[in-house]
Design a protein around this motif. Sequence first.
Motif, PDB file in Angstrom:
ATOM      1  N   LEU A 111      40.053  -6.936  22.470  1.00 42.72           N
ATOM      2  CA  LEU A 111      38.929  -6.108  22.916  1.00 42.72           C
ATOM      3  C   LEU A 111      38.060  -5.720  21.724  1.00 42.72           C
ATOM      4  N   GLU A 114      34.394  -1.199  20.417  1.00 47.17           N
ATOM      5  CA  GLU A 114      33.833  -0.252  21.382  1.00 47.17           C
ATOM      6  C   GLU A 114      34.805  -0.057  22.550  1.00 47.17           C
ATOM      7  N   LYS A 115      35.365  -1.160  23.026  1.00 43.49           N
ATOM      8  CA  LYS A 115      36.242  -1.072  24.194  1.00 43.49           C
ATOM      9  C   LYS A 115      37.598  -0.453  23.833  1.00 43.49           C
ATOM     10  N   LEU A 119      38.786   2.846  25.692  1.00 46.35           N
ATOM     11  CA  LEU A 119      40.046   2.863  26.445  1.00 46.35           C
ATOM     12  C   LEU A 119      40.920   4.040  26.002  1.00 46.35           C
ATOM     13  N   GLY A 455      28.892  -6.095  21.115  1.00 42.53           N
ATOM     14  CA  GLY A 455      29.996  -5.306  20.582  1.00 42.53           C
ATOM     15  C   GLY A 455      30.241  -5.645  19.136  1.00 42.53           C
ATOM     16  N   THR A 479      31.087  -5.343  32.874  1.00 44.90           N
ATOM     17  CA  THR A 479      31.772  -5.256  31.579  1.00 44.90           C
ATOM     18  C   THR A 479      32.928  -4.255  31.691  1.00 44.90           C
ATOM     19  N   ASP A 480      33.888  -4.380  30.774  1.00 42.78           N
ATOM     20  CA  ASP A 480      34.996  -3.414  30.737  1.00 42.78           C
ATOM     21  C   ASP A 480      34.455  -1.993  30.588  1.00 42.78           C
ATOM     22  N   ALA A 481      33.428  -1.846  29.739  1.00 45.07           N
ATOM     23  CA  ALA A 481      32.879  -0.501  29.498  1.00 45.07           C
ATOM     24  C   ALA A 481      32.268   0.067  30.773  1.00 45.07           C
ATOM     25  N   ALA A 499      28.332   3.314  29.059  1.00 49.82           N
ATOM     26  CA  ALA A 499      28.754   1.907  29.043  1.00 49.82           C
ATOM     27  C   ALA A 499      27.911   1.087  28.081  1.00 49.82           C
ATOM     28  N   PRO A 501      27.053  -0.468  24.698  1.00 50.97           N
ATOM     29  CA  PRO A 501      27.850  -0.745  23.494  1.00 50.97           C
ATOM     30  C   PRO A 501      27.364  -0.042  22.235  1.00 50.97           C
TER      31      PRO A 501
END
Length: 695
Positions: A111, A114-115, A119, A455, A479-481, A499, A501
């Motif tokens: 990841l 940022e992610k 998290l 990212g 996106t994951d974010a 969200a 980045p």
Amino acid sequence: MIAAAAPSTATHCPYCALQCGMVLVRSGETVTVAARDFPTNKGGLCRKGWTSAELLTAPDRLTTPLMRTAKGEPLRAVGWDAALDRIAAEMQGIRKAYGADAVGIFGGGGLTNEKAYLLGKFARVGLGTATIDYNGRFCMASAAAAGQRAFGIDRGLPFPLVDIAGAEIILLVGANPAETMPPIMQHFEEQQRRGGRLIVVDPRRTATAATATLHLALSPGSDSALANGLLHIAIQDGLIDRDFIAARTEGFEPVRRVAAAYWPDRVERLTGVAERQLRRVAHMLGEAETAILLTARGPEQQSRGVDNLLAYINLFLALGHAGKIFCGFGSLTGQGNGQGGREHGQKADQLPGYRKLDDPADRAAVAKIWGVEPESLPRSGLSACELLDGLGPEGGIRALLVMGSNLAVSAPDGNRVRERLASLDLLVVADPFLSETAAMADIVLPVAQWAEEDGTMTNLEGRILRRRRALPPPPGVRTDAEIIASLAERLGRGTCFTAEPEEIFEEFARATAGGVADYAGISYDRIESPEGLYWPCPSTDHPGTPRLFLDRFGTKDGRAKFHPIEHQPPAEEPDREYPYFLTTGRIMSQYQSGTQTRRIAALNQIEPQPFVEIHPDVGRSLGCADGDLVRLRTRRGVSEFRARFEPSMRLDTLFVPFHWSGIGSANNLTNQALDPVSKIPEFKVCAVRIEAIVK
Ligand code: SF4
């Protein structure tokens, strides 16, 4: 269908920590990879990098959330709101019924920074849970712990890769970069061109060992005995650097006493390395002006992984090969963001910038950035394997959100892990593909891939790089974010999350200010140049820190620390029932659990199926021929592989790559014995039996 975006984008490979520079070139519906000159890869890419763009148009890409109505029912397409509403509602219900720690998060070393940051923040602020860890615990944890203990700072390489070429000797332990990150070999080749020598320590004669001046084929699990034995000879033969020890280290005397018992013939018995080779290596290292120690997962993924590294570090400190240019200890990080991923809060005990959850000042500093009270932050949670053991009604963790990890294939003792995952009330997996773990989930969320979002990554040198968006994700993919921010909103914490980045980066850079991994002076603008910046970089006018430890080490008193290490055997050794060592690793054409690389036809053609490397005499003793199917059995499980006869293999050792699932999975066999400090599992050594399969 690919939507419009810039025709060519300078970015980095989606796979390993070398983070090779590449250009993604768009032409109509097609995206191709072009090489780019970057200091780590000097224009080179391996086959995985060259073929990586195929992932973007993979036909089995997920483009809509999937959900089961009940356990045992099939996964069916649903809308985003239905999926996110149910996740938030079930997480809240579980929290209410069983407590906040009953909801867990499992992250990944691939990841972006940022992610990884988001998290960790989501766990502590959005869910209030202590239950978060990540798959870097399987990779880098021993190196991180050893680096912290010996030098006070963990950065994979405390020097740039270009320094490799300047060292007289490289001692490369349990690393096979010729297969795992081939472009890095340009640095080793340059070192040898300049007259330097490469010593490889590895039970197998790998592609890297074949390029070395000297190869020590030690028996699996004997690293600390080898290191102590080399130190013994160095002390006996007057090779140690007493001035350096006095000026820049602490704690040598207890280490000297321990090393005194590792006389060469004893070490030969423990390691299988001949006494004359031990003497030769000790003298090569001791007589060199400069030497670099590089390790990888070989010595690290053991139940004494931290001890193994500390024993090698003791040797280098005693020889004075640290804290100077072209000297020092580095670990070759594996996963793409294996460095940044372990710095910013997705570890069980950690806050951003290597801050500690159990440190009141660190809690207060980060709580201020997050706009919450320090007391509201949970305490440290369970490490990865302990967390997986805790899944289900018995362990108390009832829900798990998995991001950037394929646990069903990558975790040790796979049968047990899959049982635990199946026992959850709620398993949510965010993945671009229906990985083996996603296929077990109650809800699957389709997420963007590396080239579809912005990212930063921190490569194996501690250099922060821009990963640029080259094209938008397919319709229906988030996106994951975005997913984290949406869940936070449903949990009543929406105002704490964005969200975007760059906004996430700016916030987390502030959260690292004053921490060990200080990114406070870094911004997207500052790393626009192709070179990136090395941490620590505490202010906007700071040039970054390519080389650590030249003046002082990162400990409180500035001195590197010796640690006395007695060799201890691995958790499982061969016996009558399971007479061989099993060791596992990577091959050139595949990556980690294979979620990405097993989808690339050109890579599958190179190595279409799992195999076990064995000495021909071992195969013949079973009545097998090269290429026959054989069965491997350990105390934990059974798998089947094609036998590959390899005359250079040790007679007591079998090797299996770990990229496949099902009956060809290496991790059906591996041992979850944990290092007491780093909690890394012992992927690299267990006892195994091999049987012919009579068809
Ligand atoms: Fe990608 Fe690593 Fe290969 Fe470079 S060496 S192209 S980063 S997989």
